[in-house]
Design a protein around this motif. Sequence first.
Motif, PDB file in Angstrom:
ATOM      1  N   ARG A  52      -9.653  -5.409   6.579  1.00 52.85           N
ATOM      2  CA  ARG A  52      -9.730  -3.961   6.764  1.00 52.85           C
ATOM      3  C   ARG A  52      -8.320  -3.397   6.633  1.00 52.85           C
ATOM      4  N   ILE A  53      -8.228  -2.340   5.831  1.00 50.68           N
ATOM      5  CA  ILE A  53      -6.933  -1.726   5.569  1.00 50.68           C
ATOM      6  C   ILE A  53      -6.902  -0.363   6.255  1.00 50.68           C
ATOM      7  N   ALA A  54      -5.985  -0.181   7.165  1.00 51.29           N
ATOM      8  CA  ALA A  54      -5.835   1.109   7.835  1.00 51.29           C
ATOM      9  C   ALA A  54      -5.172   2.104   6.881  1.00 51.29           C
ATOM     10  N   VAL A  55      -5.711   3.312   6.820  1.00 49.38           N
ATOM     11  CA  VAL A  55      -5.208   4.333   5.911  1.00 49.38           C
ATOM     12  C   VAL A  55      -4.294   5.280   6.690  1.00 49.38           C
ATOM     13  N   PRO A  56      -3.024   5.358   6.321  1.00 51.61           N
ATOM     14  CA  PRO A  56      -2.101   6.243   7.045  1.00 51.61           C
ATOM     15  C   PRO A  56      -2.470   7.715   6.856  1.00 51.61           C
ATOM     16  N   GLU A  57      -2.112   8.514   7.806  1.00 50.65           N
ATOM     17  CA  GLU A  57      -2.392   9.949   7.760  1.00 50.65           C
ATOM     18  C   GLU A  57      -1.665  10.632   6.612  1.00 50.65           C
ATOM     19  N   ASP A  58      -0.500  10.105   6.231  1.00 50.97           N
ATOM     20  CA  ASP A  58       0.247  10.768   5.170  1.00 50.97           C
ATOM     21  C   ASP A  58      -0.357  10.537   3.777  1.00 50.97           C
ATOM     22  N   CYS A  59      -1.467   9.818   3.712  1.00 58.23           N
ATOM     23  CA  CYS A  59      -2.210   9.646   2.451  1.00 58.23           C
ATOM     24  C   CYS A  59      -3.284  10.722   2.288  1.00 58.23           C
ATOM     25  N   ARG A  60      -3.320  11.686   3.182  1.00 59.38           N
ATOM     26  CA  ARG A  60      -4.350  12.720   3.150  1.00 59.38           C
ATOM     27  C   ARG A  60      -3.817  14.015   2.565  1.00 59.38           C
ATOM     28  N   GLN A  61      -4.660  14.669   1.734  1.00 59.49           N
ATOM     29  CA  GLN A  61      -4.412  16.022   1.257  1.00 59.49           C
ATOM     30  C   GLN A  61      -5.711  16.796   1.442  1.00 59.49           C
ATOM     31  N   GLY A  62      -5.732  17.689   2.420  1.00 66.21           N
ATOM     32  CA  GLY A  62      -6.989  18.354   2.759  1.00 66.21           C
ATOM     33  C   GLY A  62      -7.983  17.343   3.310  1.00 66.21           C
ATOM     34  N   GLN A  63      -9.136  17.210   2.665  1.00 67.89           N
ATOM     35  CA  GLN A  63     -10.116  16.196   3.076  1.00 67.89           C
ATOM     36  C   GLN A  63     -10.121  14.996   2.139  1.00 67.89           C
ATOM     37  N   LEU A  64      -9.182  14.956   1.216  1.00 68.25           N
ATOM     38  CA  LEU A  64      -9.099  13.840   0.288  1.00 68.25           C
ATOM     39  C   LEU A  64      -8.031  12.850   0.740  1.00 68.25           C
ATOM     40  N   TYR A  65      -8.375  11.565   0.650  1.00 68.43           N
ATOM     41  CA  TYR A  65      -7.433  10.486   0.942  1.00 68.43           C
ATOM     42  C   TYR A  65      -7.210   9.696  -0.338  1.00 68.43           C
ATOM     43  N   SER A  66      -5.966   9.290  -0.564  1.00 68.32           N
ATOM     44  CA  SER A  66      -5.644   8.487  -1.736  1.00 68.32           C
ATOM     45  C   SER A  66      -4.707   7.353  -1.344  1.00 68.32           C
ATOM     46  N   VAL A  67      -5.165   6.133  -1.646  1.00 70.97           N
ATOM     47  CA  VAL A  67      -4.400   4.942  -1.294  1.00 70.97           C
ATOM     48  C   VAL A  67      -4.356   4.015  -2.495  1.00 70.97           C
ATOM     49  N   VAL A  68      -3.164   3.524  -2.844  1.00 69.00           N
ATOM     50  CA  VAL A  68      -3.018   2.521  -3.890  1.00 69.00           C
ATOM     51  C   VAL A  68      -2.679   1.188  -3.228  1.00 69.00           C
TER      52      VAL A  68
ATOM     53  N   MET B  32       0.844  -1.190   0.000  1.00 71.01           N
ATOM     54  CA  MET B  32       0.000   0.000   0.000  1.00 71.01           C
ATOM     55  C   MET B  32       0.881   1.242   0.000  1.00 71.01           C
ATOM     56  N   ARG B  33       0.457   2.235  -0.808  1.00 64.87           N
ATOM     57  CA  ARG B  33       1.199   3.491  -0.862  1.00 64.87           C
ATOM     58  C   ARG B  33       0.251   4.638  -1.171  1.00 64.87           C
ATOM     59  N   ARG B  34       0.759   5.831  -1.017  1.00 63.60           N
ATOM     60  CA  ARG B  34      -0.010   7.018  -1.358  1.00 63.60           C
ATOM     61  C   ARG B  34      -0.158   7.100  -2.876  1.00 63.60           C
ATOM     62  N   GLY B  35      -1.371   7.503  -3.329  1.00 62.51           N
ATOM     63  CA  GLY B  35      -1.628   7.596  -4.759  1.00 62.51           C
ATOM     64  C   GLY B  35      -1.895   9.015  -5.208  1.00 62.51           C
ATOM     65  N   ASN B  36      -2.461   9.153  -6.418  1.00 62.38           N
ATOM     66  CA  ASN B  36      -2.880  10.448  -6.939  1.00 62.38           C
ATOM     67  C   ASN B  36      -4.286  10.768  -6.434  1.00 62.38           C
ATOM     68  N   TYR B  37      -4.619  12.049  -6.468  1.00 63.16           N
ATOM     69  CA  TYR B  37      -5.908  12.449  -5.898  1.00 63.16           C
ATOM     70  C   TYR B  37      -7.001  12.612  -6.955  1.00 63.16           C
ATOM     71  N   TYR B  38      -6.663  12.358  -8.187  1.00 65.13           N
ATOM     72  CA  TYR B  38      -7.657  12.368  -9.261  1.00 65.13           C
ATOM     73  C   TYR B  38      -7.327  11.215 -10.207  1.00 65.13           C
ATOM     74  N   PRO B  39      -8.328  10.518 -10.738  1.00 64.17           N
ATOM     75  CA  PRO B  39      -9.743  10.790 -10.532  1.00 64.17           C
ATOM     76  C   PRO B  39     -10.230  10.315  -9.169  1.00 64.17           C
ATOM     77  N   LYS B  40     -11.324  10.914  -8.687  1.00 66.19           N
ATOM     78  CA  LYS B  40     -11.909  10.493  -7.422  1.00 66.19           C
ATOM     79  C   LYS B  40     -12.620   9.151  -7.603  1.00 66.19           C
ATOM     80  N   GLY B  41     -12.790   8.447  -6.510  1.00 66.83           N
ATOM     81  CA  GLY B  41     -13.411   7.131  -6.573  1.00 66.83           C
ATOM     82  C   GLY B  41     -12.363   6.041  -6.661  1.00 66.83           C
ATOM     83  N   VAL B  42     -12.768   4.881  -7.131  1.00 66.13           N
ATOM     84  CA  VAL B  42     -11.878   3.717  -7.219  1.00 66.13           C
ATOM     85  C   VAL B  42     -11.528   3.470  -8.674  1.00 66.13           C
ATOM     86  N   THR B  43     -10.227   3.291  -8.922  1.00 69.39           N
ATOM     87  CA  THR B  43      -9.735   3.046 -10.276  1.00 69.39           C
ATOM     88  C   THR B  43      -8.827   1.828 -10.253  1.00 69.39           C
ATOM     89  N   VAL B  44      -9.049   0.913 -11.194  1.00 68.03           N
ATOM     90  CA  VAL B  44      -8.214  -0.290 -11.293  1.00 68.03           C
ATOM     91  C   VAL B  44      -7.347  -0.169 -12.539  1.00 68.03           C
TER      92      VAL B  44
END
Length: 604
Positions: A44-60, A1-13
């Motif tokens: 359940r996957i815990a999302v680290p705080e460093d995956c946040r930008q403002g109110q958006l979270y991005s996890v790959v 798991m790592r930090r991803g891009n913040y667009y597009p929103k939603g889930v992308t495979v």
Amino acid sequence: MRRGNYYPKGVTVTEGRTQFVFCAEKSRKEIEIGIFTGEKELARIAVPEDCRQGQLYSVVVEKLPKGADSYCYYVDQKSLPDPYAKGVAGMRSYGKAKGRLRYILPEEAYDWEEDRFPRHSYGNSVIYGIHVRGFTKHSSSEVRKKGTFAGLQEKIPYLKELGITAVELMPAYEFDEMEPVELPFGEDGGSKINYWGFKEGYYYAPKSAYAYSIDAAAEMKGMVKALHKADIEVLMQFYFPESCRISEIPDILHFWTQEYHIDGFHLLGENLPLSVLVSDPFLKDTKLICDRFPTDAFRRERDFSRNCALWRESFTNDMRGLLKGDGGCLESMIFHLQDNEERMGIVNTIAGYNGFTLYDLVSYEGKHNEENGEDNRDGADQNFSWNCGVEGKTRKRAVQMLRSRQMRNALALVFLSQGTPYLQSGDEFGQTQRGNNNPYCQDNAVTWLDWRRLRANRDLYEYTKQLICFRNGHPVFHREQVLKGIDYRSFGSPDISFHGREAWKPMLDYSYRHIGVMYCGKYAEDEHGQPDADFYVAYNMHWEPHEFALPKIPKGMRWKLCMDTALPGSGMDEREGSEAVSDNYILAEARSIQIYQTEKRKEK
């Protein structure tokens, strides 16, 4: 798991990796992603705080557990809705209470093959309004997959035969159709179906209850691809209440344009970012229809593509008043007949989903909404309708014939006006809602199209089909340019002119209900650069017959009758090719419309 891009929103495979982008307030404890197979939670996957930008979270996530098909988000152990979900599990059962929701993990990219956007101009468009469920849900629809995207796809040959160039779908994004009924004193009133769907929903997902298969996304895309193959565009209605984030709306339209190849949108709501959408470069080829647009936004646009269109609500009431014989309607009629804009299209309809059907418009003077459970208080009280002498169903032959004529008149008013015609599904064969002008909660035979009426009212269907063909074949009735009413190219006649008992002298006083309209065909060329013929249309909405003066035409030419709504049947074949009553005057029956076309006089 790592930090991803913040667009597009939603889930992308992408290439086996799954990126989750979602919005959440900063958690006091933890934010997690639940991964499911069916209703069973796998991890359940815990999302680290460093995956946040403002109110958006991005996890790959590099690899999900085997069998994973859905997910949900948790904030401090509480489930968090995902407005960016591309599919919602638990919403397939229509008309039933929904339980705990999960969100479907999207598949790899859909194969669109050689799909192309038809890109019809507004001038060359005929829009057909459809409720996906109601269009084929009735047993008489004779489709296998009733009430679904696939069922609509089965009706493509019918749409093609009728002459439709675009279907406009009532809300087909995911929403919960079950709504609680509020009663006074806090009593539980149960629930009611929101059949129309004008409410906030999951704007990135197709409505799963409108799909025959489990994969609603693939089924809807298959429907769009099949319609495009038939050269038919797909437009969608979207309703955005004030609670929606304005900044999200452009993203939603971009998504449906790119992911589902949607050709346009009819935008509904109070708080719409119209100036932003008008100038959006990604949407320059996408139809945007609304009942208002900021004119200053068009002035600022340099690269103008005429992709916006005004839904002209005044057309409906003005033309209804004219149809039933109200006085003082001719000036508004003249406006609507030639209404056009250089920088936007105009969409006209005389009957739509939110009011009487075309048949009910000529069969009821008052609304009959008792079945809605609101003591007939809901719906518009003023419908500008006339029942032709009897309220509702009747066996009186004279009343039936008059109603048929009035429906033909109504359709002619729409299809002979310069704007883009909008036809509500079923109006071409006399669909009735039994006088209900607000069937927002009727998921039954009131709103489902009864295809048996196609057989019973075949003449009306044939008339509508021929009227669409006639309009499409003559560019004078669907020009892209504004009609000026003057002879600005020295052809010897204005592009449009108005006449009365005497040629060139229209009578517009309050008591007059008839007028003649002439079109000069030289101002309208077809796709091969050939000028159209000249046309004269005699509108007589009076309850008495009237004579109309015919303007003089060049020697060796004659006026040929093309259509007369006073004729039984389709009104376009019994006397086709017959000459006018005389070279100077014609007689139009009470409550009728006649169309004459110039052609060379045959030598005897």
